[in-house]
Design a protein around this motif. Structure first.
Motif, PDB file in Angstrom:
ATOM      1  N   GLU A  25       0.496  -1.583  -0.239  1.00  0.00           N
ATOM      2  CA  GLU A  25       0.079  -0.174   0.103  1.00  0.00           C
ATOM      3  C   GLU A  25       0.810   0.752   0.063  1.00  0.00           C
ATOM      4  O   GLU A  25       2.096   1.065   0.649  1.00  0.00           O
ATOM      5  CB  GLU A  25      -0.828  -0.393   1.399  1.00  0.00           C
ATOM      6  CG  GLU A  25      -2.090   0.938   1.112  1.00  0.00           C
ATOM      7  CD  GLU A  25      -2.971   0.773   2.835  1.00  0.00           C
ATOM      8  OE1 GLU A  25      -4.191   1.184   2.824  1.00  0.00           O
ATOM      9  OE2 GLU A  25      -2.586   0.355   3.769  1.00  0.00           O
ATOM     10  N   LEU A  27       0.579   5.584   0.646  1.00  0.00           N
ATOM     11  CA  LEU A  27      -0.315   7.194   0.528  1.00  0.00           C
ATOM     12  C   LEU A  27      -0.275   7.942  -0.652  1.00  0.00           C
ATOM     13  O   LEU A  27       1.532   8.215  -0.886  1.00  0.00           O
ATOM     14  CB  LEU A  27      -0.172   7.537   1.708  1.00  0.00           C
ATOM     15  CG  LEU A  27      -0.357   6.612   3.000  1.00  0.00           C
ATOM     16  CD1 LEU A  27       0.583   7.680   4.537  1.00  0.00           C
ATOM     17  CD2 LEU A  27      -1.452   6.156   3.426  1.00  0.00           C
ATOM     18  N   CYS A  28      -1.537   8.820  -1.015  1.00  0.00           N
ATOM     19  CA  CYS A  28      -1.061   9.991  -2.053  1.00  0.00           C
ATOM     20  C   CYS A  28      -1.599  11.145  -0.887  1.00  0.00           C
ATOM     21  O   CYS A  28      -2.885  11.482  -0.658  1.00  0.00           O
ATOM     22  CB  CYS A  28      -1.260   9.119  -3.410  1.00  0.00           C
ATOM     23  SG  CYS A  28      -1.348  11.308  -4.180  1.00  0.00           S
ATOM     24  N   ARG A  33      -5.818  16.256   0.431  1.00  0.00           N
ATOM     25  CA  ARG A  33      -6.448  15.746   0.892  1.00  0.00           C
ATOM     26  C   ARG A  33      -5.481  13.634   1.356  1.00  0.00           C
ATOM     27  O   ARG A  33      -4.447  13.908   0.089  1.00  0.00           O
ATOM     28  CB  ARG A  33      -7.543  15.270   0.324  1.00  0.00           C
ATOM     29  CG  ARG A  33      -8.667  13.930  -0.689  1.00  0.00           C
ATOM     30  CD  ARG A  33      -9.428  13.792  -0.730  1.00  0.00           C
ATOM     31  NE  ARG A  33     -10.520  12.457  -1.073  1.00  0.00           N
ATOM     32  CZ  ARG A  33     -10.900  11.180  -1.440  1.00  0.00           C
ATOM     33  NH1 ARG A  33      -9.137  11.754  -2.459  1.00  0.00           N
ATOM     34  NH2 ARG A  33     -11.350  10.622  -1.646  1.00  0.00           N
ATOM     35  N   LEU A  34      -5.886  13.286   1.950  1.00  0.00           N
ATOM     36  CA  LEU A  34      -5.317  12.096   1.925  1.00  0.00           C
ATOM     37  C   LEU A  34      -5.475  10.787   1.607  1.00  0.00           C
ATOM     38  O   LEU A  34      -6.639  11.009   2.065  1.00  0.00           O
ATOM     39  CB  LEU A  34      -4.017  11.672   3.206  1.00  0.00           C
ATOM     40  CG  LEU A  34      -3.774  10.462   3.802  1.00  0.00           C
ATOM     41  CD1 LEU A  34      -1.728  10.939   2.850  1.00  0.00           C
ATOM     42  CD2 LEU A  34      -3.275  10.083   4.809  1.00  0.00           C
ATOM     43  N   SER A  35      -4.564  10.122   0.993  1.00  0.00           N
ATOM     44  CA  SER A  35      -5.507   8.629   0.318  1.00  0.00           C
ATOM     45  C   SER A  35      -4.758   7.334   0.004  1.00  0.00           C
ATOM     46  O   SER A  35      -3.864   8.111   0.046  1.00  0.00           O
ATOM     47  CB  SER A  35      -6.463   8.500  -1.137  1.00  0.00           C
ATOM     48  OG  SER A  35      -5.313   9.270  -2.294  1.00  0.00           O
ATOM     49  N   SER A  36      -5.433   6.876  -0.022  1.00  0.00           N
ATOM     50  CA  SER A  36      -4.024   5.090  -0.118  1.00  0.00           C
ATOM     51  C   SER A  36      -5.108   4.475  -1.266  1.00  0.00           C
ATOM     52  O   SER A  36      -6.116   4.485  -1.843  1.00  0.00           O
ATOM     53  CB  SER A  36      -4.676   4.387   0.757  1.00  0.00           C
ATOM     54  OG  SER A  36      -5.451   4.331   1.659  1.00  0.00           O
ATOM     55  N   ASP A  37      -3.641   3.690  -1.605  1.00  0.00           N
ATOM     56  CA  ASP A  37      -4.344   2.181  -3.146  1.00  0.00           C
ATOM     57  C   ASP A  37      -2.824   1.456  -2.764  1.00  0.00           C
ATOM     58  O   ASP A  37      -1.821   1.817  -1.895  1.00  0.00           O
ATOM     59  CB  ASP A  37      -3.917   3.222  -3.984  1.00  0.00           C
ATOM     60  CG  ASP A  37      -5.064   2.443  -5.567  1.00  0.00           C
ATOM     61  OD1 ASP A  37      -5.146   1.850  -5.392  1.00  0.00           O
ATOM     62  OD2 ASP A  37      -4.973   3.068  -6.225  1.00  0.00           O
TER      63      ASP A  37
END
Length: 94
Positions: A25, A27-28, A33-37
């Motif tokens: 995984e 983080l971006c 705004r923090l999101s994960s992929d």
């Protein structure tokens, strides 16, 4: 979960407000705004049809290359090569 499994499941930690990044995984952060992929999922691995002997040879070759690249990078930047062994697979392979 920690006492039962020896580790925390999913992205949970002992502190509710803190989450862990899981294997594969990233983080971006974009526009505050923090999101994960995920860049890797175990369910995307193709079935290996090579023989056991060939698979072991490939694994050994890739492991040696990874260690070699790590130490080459240390040399490039004049770092002292230090490697910790976890007692896991990396320790058994050396």
């Amino acid at each position: 979960m920690l006492l039962t499994n020896g580790f925390m499941l999913d992205n949970t930690t002992l502190i509710d407000e803190i989450k862990q990044i899981r294997a594969g995984e990233y983080l971006c952060l974009s526009k505050n705004r923090l999101s994960s992929d995920f860049y890797f999922h175990l369910n995307n691995i193709e079935l290996n049809k090579d023989s056991r002997k060939e698979t072991i040879h490939q694994l050994d070759d890739l492991f040696k290359k990874a260690v070699h690249y790590e130490y080459k990078l240390d040399e490039k930047y004049n770092f002292t090569g230090v490697t910790t062994l976890s007692g896991g697979l990396d320790s058994r392979m050396t």
